[in-house]
Design a protein around this motif. Structure first.
Motif, short mmCIF file in Angstrom:
data_model
loop_
_atom_site.label_atom_id
_atom_site.label_comp_id
_atom_site.label_asym_id
_atom_site.label_seq_id
_atom_site.Cartn_x
_atom_site.Cartn_y
_atom_site.Cartn_z
N LEU A 31 0.80 -1.25 -0.05
CA LEU A 31 -0.05 0.07 0.03
C LEU A 31 0.84 1.25 0.08
O LEU A 31 0.69 2.01 -0.69
CB LEU A 31 -0.95 -0.04 1.20
N ASP A 32 1.87 1.18 0.93
CA ASP A 32 2.93 2.39 0.80
C ASP A 32 3.56 2.58 -0.45
O ASP A 32 3.73 3.71 -0.98
CB ASP A 32 3.89 2.04 1.73
N GLN A 33 4.12 1.42 -0.97
CA GLN A 33 4.77 1.70 -2.36
C GLN A 33 3.57 2.16 -3.41
O GLN A 33 3.96 3.04 -4.36
CB GLN A 33 5.06 0.35 -2.85
N PHE A 34 2.29 1.64 -3.48
CA PHE A 34 1.41 1.95 -4.24
C PHE A 34 1.21 3.67 -4.17
O PHE A 34 1.07 4.23 -5.08
CB PHE A 34 0.10 1.18 -4.25
N VAL A 35 0.84 4.00 -3.13
CA VAL A 35 0.66 5.29 -2.97
C VAL A 35 2.03 6.32 -3.30
O VAL A 35 1.61 7.20 -3.82
CB VAL A 35 0.28 5.57 -1.12
N ASN A 36 3.07 5.86 -2.98
CA ASN A 36 4.32 6.74 -3.51
C ASN A 36 4.22 6.61 -4.93
O ASN A 36 4.56 7.61 -5.47
CB ASN A 36 5.46 5.95 -2.78
N PHE A 37 4.07 5.46 -5.38
CA PHE A 37 4.35 5.53 -6.88
C PHE A 37 3.14 6.23 -7.65
O PHE A 37 3.34 7.01 -8.67
CB PHE A 37 4.18 4.11 -7.55
N SER A 38 1.93 6.36 -6.93
CA SER A 38 0.73 7.24 -7.54
C SER A 38 1.25 8.65 -7.59
O SER A 38 1.00 9.41 -8.34
CB SER A 38 -0.39 6.68 -6.77
N GLU A 39 1.91 8.76 -6.49
CA GLU A 39 2.27 10.45 -6.21
C GLU A 39 3.33 10.89 -7.22
O GLU A 39 3.30 11.80 -7.85
CB GLU A 39 2.59 10.69 -4.69
#
Length: 147
Positions: A31-39
């Motif tokens: 989830l953290d990676q997904f949010v980071n990559f989305s940003e």
């Protein structure tokens, strides 16, 4: 009986929650990676939009400057051609001469003559760019008529 079933369900729920805790770090990390990559993706898309707008502005400016340069050369040529014709008539009574702008293609194998007002026809041609280019001019010639 109802109470017994509820207790069994709660025990089963606690057991499932305990099992899930083993994997909680995996979901959290994903989830953290997904949010980071989305940003990062959104930042890059915004940057791409900025660069596209900047490129478009630069291309528009280059076209405006090229058009101004073309028009300045045309105006200067027309003035010089007019003055040349007047001086030639004084030097050769009854004679007539005009300056012509030589035009050629990219390879230089063909050339055309363009008189004082002939450059305006170039704007309507089906060239790739709507802005005329001074690169099409290859030289200046003289057209003379005897009396």
């Amino acid at each position: 009986m109802y109470r017994f079933l509820v207790e069994q369900l709660f025990r089963k729920l606690e057991q499932c929650n305990t099992e899930l805790k083993k994997y909680s770090h995996v979901n959290k990390k994903a989830l953290d990676q997904f949010v980071n990559f989305s940003e990062q993706k959104e930042k890059l898309i915004k940057r791409q939009d900025e660069l596209d707008r900047g490129y478009k502005s630069i291309m528009e400016l280059m076209n405006v400057l090229e058009l101004r340069k073309y028009e300045a050369i045309q105006l200067t040529f027309k003035q010089v051609s007019k003055n040349f014709s007047e001086v030639f008539q004084k030097l050769v009574p009854g004679g007539k001469a005009t300056l012509v702008m030589k035009k050629g293609d990219a390879e230089g194998s063909q050339s055309q003559d363009e008189g004082e007002g002939g450059a305006d026809s170039e704007r309507g041609s089906g060239s790739q760019s709507s802005v005329p280019s001074v690169d099409q001019f290859t030289g200046v010639g003289i057209r003379v008529r005897k009396p």
